[in-house]
Scaffold this motif. Sequence first.
Motif, PDB file in Angstrom:
ATOM      1  N   PRO B   8       0.662  -0.935  -0.028  1.00  9.37           N
ATOM      2  CA  PRO B   8      -0.336  -0.367   0.041  1.00  9.37           C
ATOM      3  C   PRO B   8       0.860   1.632  -0.239  1.00  9.37           C
ATOM      4  O   PRO B   8       1.450   1.774   0.445  1.00  9.37           O
ATOM      5  N   GLY B   9       0.531   2.199  -0.845  1.00 12.81           N
ATOM      6  CA  GLY B   9       0.952   3.816  -0.676  1.00 12.81           C
ATOM      7  C   GLY B   9       2.070   4.067  -2.252  1.00 12.81           C
ATOM      8  O   GLY B   9       2.477   4.716  -2.023  1.00 12.81           O
ATOM      9  N   GLU B  10       3.029   2.430  -2.971  1.00 11.77           N
ATOM     10  CA  GLU B  10       3.655   2.298  -4.194  1.00 11.77           C
ATOM     11  C   GLU B  10       2.811   2.141  -4.991  1.00 11.77           C
ATOM     12  O   GLU B  10       1.781   2.488  -4.978  1.00 11.77           O
ATOM     13  N   VAL B  11       3.773   3.003  -5.839  1.00  7.84           N
ATOM     14  CA  VAL B  11       3.328   3.185  -6.893  1.00  7.84           C
ATOM     15  C   VAL B  11       2.073   2.195  -7.536  1.00  7.84           C
ATOM     16  O   VAL B  11       3.300   0.371  -7.937  1.00  7.84           O
ATOM     17  N   LEU B  12       1.249   1.383  -8.309  1.00  8.83           N
ATOM     18  CA  LEU B  12       0.685  -0.134  -8.571  1.00  8.83           C
ATOM     19  C   LEU B  12       0.964   0.393 -10.229  1.00  8.83           C
ATOM     20  O   LEU B  12       1.357  -0.794 -11.105  1.00  8.83           O
ATOM     21  N   LEU B  13       0.415   1.374 -10.988  1.00  7.56           N
ATOM     22  CA  LEU B  13       0.276   1.393 -12.115  1.00  7.56           C
ATOM     23  C   LEU B  13       0.899   3.089 -12.437  1.00  7.56           C
ATOM     24  O   LEU B  13       0.420   4.011 -11.754  1.00  7.56           O
ATOM     25  N   ALA B  14       1.864   2.652 -13.515  1.00  9.17           N
ATOM     26  CA  ALA B  14       2.709   3.702 -13.886  1.00  9.17           C
ATOM     27  C   ALA B  14       2.326   4.185 -15.423  1.00  9.17           C
ATOM     28  O   ALA B  14       2.585   3.475 -15.946  1.00  9.17           O
ATOM     29  N   VAL B  15       1.870   5.483 -15.727  1.00 11.96           N
ATOM     30  CA  VAL B  15       1.717   5.640 -17.458  1.00 11.96           C
ATOM     31  C   VAL B  15       2.574   6.957 -17.829  1.00 11.96           C
ATOM     32  O   VAL B  15       2.800   8.066 -16.897  1.00 11.96           O
ATOM     33  N   ASP B  16       3.320   6.141 -18.627  1.00 12.83           N
ATOM     34  CA  ASP B  16       4.503   7.132 -18.838  1.00 12.83           C
ATOM     35  C   ASP B  16       4.532   8.401 -20.333  1.00 12.83           C
ATOM     36  O   ASP B  16       4.283   7.481 -21.302  1.00 12.83           O
ATOM     37  N   ASN B  17       4.248   9.460 -20.758  1.00 10.81           N
ATOM     38  CA  ASN B  17       4.027   9.575 -21.598  1.00 10.81           C
ATOM     39  C   ASN B  17       3.194   9.359 -22.658  1.00 10.81           C
ATOM     40  O   ASN B  17       4.102   8.883 -23.752  1.00 10.81           O
ATOM     41  N   ILE B  18       2.358   8.738 -22.129  1.00 16.90           N
ATOM     42  CA  ILE B  18       1.566   8.346 -23.181  1.00 16.90           C
ATOM     43  C   ILE B  18       0.649   8.889 -24.253  1.00 16.90           C
ATOM     44  O   ILE B  18       0.244  10.270 -23.986  1.00 16.90           O
ATOM     45  N   SER B  19       1.184   8.607 -25.557  1.00 15.30           N
ATOM     46  CA  SER B  19       0.181   9.263 -26.260  1.00 15.30           C
ATOM     47  C   SER B  19      -0.878   8.377 -27.171  1.00 15.30           C
ATOM     48  O   SER B  19      -0.432   7.337 -27.672  1.00 15.30           O
ATOM     49  N   LEU B  20      -2.445   9.322 -27.661  1.00 11.81           N
ATOM     50  CA  LEU B  20      -3.178   8.177 -28.602  1.00 11.81           C
ATOM     51  C   LEU B  20      -3.672   9.163 -29.626  1.00 11.81           C
ATOM     52  O   LEU B  20      -4.268  10.100 -29.084  1.00 11.81           O
ATOM     53  N   SER B  21      -3.627   8.034 -30.380  1.00 13.28           N
ATOM     54  CA  SER B  21      -4.330   9.273 -31.936  1.00 13.28           C
ATOM     55  C   SER B  21      -5.258   7.942 -33.047  1.00 13.28           C
ATOM     56  O   SER B  21      -4.402   7.206 -32.699  1.00 13.28           O
ATOM     57  N   PHE B  22      -5.841   8.979 -33.674  1.00  9.95           N
ATOM     58  CA  PHE B  22      -7.312   7.451 -34.275  1.00  9.95           C
ATOM     59  C   PHE B  22      -7.118   8.758 -35.650  1.00  9.95           C
ATOM     60  O   PHE B  22      -7.579   9.659 -35.908  1.00  9.95           O
ATOM     61  N   GLY B  23      -5.926   8.585 -36.159  1.00 10.65           N
ATOM     62  CA  GLY B  23      -6.062   9.002 -37.130  1.00 10.65           C
ATOM     63  C   GLY B  23      -5.197  10.492 -36.602  1.00 10.65           C
ATOM     64  O   GLY B  23      -4.033  10.558 -36.641  1.00 10.65           O
ATOM     65  N   ALA B  24      -6.129  11.921 -37.453  1.00  7.85           N
ATOM     66  CA  ALA B  24      -4.896  12.912 -37.513  1.00  7.85           C
ATOM     67  C   ALA B  24      -6.275  13.627 -35.592  1.00  7.85           C
ATOM     68  O   ALA B  24      -5.712  14.256 -35.580  1.00  7.85           O
ATOM     69  N   VAL B  25      -6.906  12.878 -35.678  1.00  8.50           N
ATOM     70  CA  VAL B  25      -7.750  13.112 -34.024  1.00  8.50           C
ATOM     71  C   VAL B  25      -6.430  12.470 -32.948  1.00  8.50           C
ATOM     72  O   VAL B  25      -6.752  12.302 -33.220  1.00  8.50           O
ATOM     73  N   ARG B  26      -6.280  14.147 -31.876  1.00  6.91           N
ATOM     74  CA  ARG B  26      -5.297  13.944 -31.081  1.00  6.91           C
ATOM     75  C   ARG B  26      -6.113  13.230 -29.373  1.00  6.91           C
ATOM     76  O   ARG B  26      -6.592  13.962 -29.253  1.00  6.91           O
ATOM     77  N   ALA B  27      -6.311  12.195 -29.471  1.00  9.96           N
ATOM     78  CA  ALA B  27      -6.878  12.298 -27.760  1.00  9.96           C
ATOM     79  C   ALA B  27      -6.529  11.348 -26.541  1.00  9.96           C
ATOM     80  O   ALA B  27      -6.891  12.490 -25.535  1.00  9.96           O
TER      81      ALA B  27
END
Lengths: 361, 263
Positions: B8-27
């Motif tokens: 408890p208290g430690e990092v369970l899930l870390a997301v680093d610098n993610i980018s997601l796009s659908f075609g030209a649309v940047r989500a």
Amino acid sequence: MFYREAGQFKSSYKEDQAIFPILQDRVGIAAILLFAYIAIPFVMSDYLIGAIMTPFLILALAAIGLNILTGYAGQISLGTGAFMAVGAFSAYKFATFSIMLGGAEATLPLVVTILLAGVVTAIVGIMFGIPSLRIKGFYLAVATLAAQFFIEWLLVKVGWFTNYSPSGVITAPPLVILGFEFNTPAEKYLFTLTFVAAMALLAKNLVRSHIGRGWMAIRDMDIAAEIIGFRPLQTKLSAFAVSSFFCGVAGALWAFVHLGTVEPEAFGINRSFAILFMVIIGGMGSILGSFIGAAFITLLPIFLNNVPPLIGWNIGVDMIAHLEFMIFGVLIIFFLIVEPHGLARLWTIGKEKLRSWPFPY
Amino acid sequence: MTYQDVKPGEVLLAVDNISLSFGAVRAISDVSFDINKGEIRAIIGPNGAGKTSMLNCINGFYHPQQGTITYKGQKRSAMKPYEAAAQGIARTFQNVALFKGMSTLDNIMTGRNLKMKSGIFSSMLWYGGAQKEELEHRRYVEDIIDFLEIQAIRKTPVGRLPYGLQKRVELGRALAAEPELLLLDEPMAGMNLEEKEDMCRFILDVNDEFGTTICLIEHDMGVVMDISDRVMVLDYGGKIGDGVPAEVRANQQVIDAYLGGGH
């Protein structure tokens, strides 16, 4: 005795999850089985048993097979006839296997032959189920239609399947189990009844297990099913496999027990449609519905055929045939409008009403 | 793959610098954040900010083009949703995604599917292994039904239930998987005050009793600020704020995003 769910309290989850948790259901099923086993073989004529009861049971088994695929797993199939044909012809190949090698007559036990035919059909069903991973709904129906035409064509074209019979017709070996030969229609009927009752029980158990829940989850919302951990590949293909197994066994019974001699045309597209209608009219996602639907489609025309003479209405035979088609068509449309979920739903609604009858408020 | 146990208290899930796009649309563009074990983490933001896309990335439904997701100390490769489920990530949906033809009980039982192992043949025969397994899981599911106070609708087909109850059943289905990380996509959307209070209580209880880590998306600011430990704010796919509720509330960028810029 009134049919009542109220007042039957369950004190353990085991009782609550029994296959027929309600006393009246248990009594009813026992009565139906007793009637089917003891009364029908004695009361009905050989003609009625051989021409009506046996085919009704076999088609009900095929309808259970399709119901598993379409009603429970939500994958529409128009290839039921073809899968029955695979069952029939592979049963024939297994039965004549030793003759082909120059040995004695059928050495494989009859029940093993029929079950093996089901296994072969399951494998074929998996192959034709692979497109379901990419396509859904009507497009999948068209893909299974390809199975229907391809298999029918293959069985006609390739002589090996019929042991090079010049007419393309196969003749089933005599039905012998442990030295006892099933000859009369009543004996054949009892054989079929045992097979169908046992397999209906297996199907019912399967659809209430976690495997059946997986099928229904994929049917109701495939994305959510995948996100909670069902693998689409395994779930869909297992539905195809089990469904085809049931259809294959039905096909083998159709060839061996009902007809005796068959040609591939007996398993044409009309057969596929008839079984699909049984499932739709009887009730999608209901084992009981498969029986009701099969009864509706096979028994009603015969009933309609016999009513005008019975009530003393003398009209020509051709007129009767036309009337039969018209009334039958009207009834199908009527049921689809009044109860799109099938006749089995009427039964469920009736049960719910009886729960509070006669004081609904 | 080996996953470390996370305290408890430690990092369970870390997301680093993610980018997601659908075609030209940047989500989602270049977002990093982390979820600590045992906390309630909220993601907020205006409509179309990329919140649901973020959850979809976490449970393997979308695959971000750039960046990494680290779960329990292990960098995750692109995976299917059912693999994420097997790792202990469960979720609910913005639009209720229950199995309409099945009863409440069966719906929650589907949540146990990854723990049920009996094969086709033993399930067909039922008596013996399959029945025993079914009853064991039924017992667990009944505990959840008691916990969520939905005993009365156990056998009702979920299609007939009112919206608030459907949301509750969906939470039950996610809980049945005994998840380590529970993703809730707008668990209180469309509810009245009383239903919202019930749902808040359930979320806090789940977090408290089972120690489940929760990541939730919610629009009701009062709720978010009350129950979450940390809040991340997204706008136009980018992160504009992150921290404890008080910090986020004071963040000028966040205020601009919600009230419109240029004030």
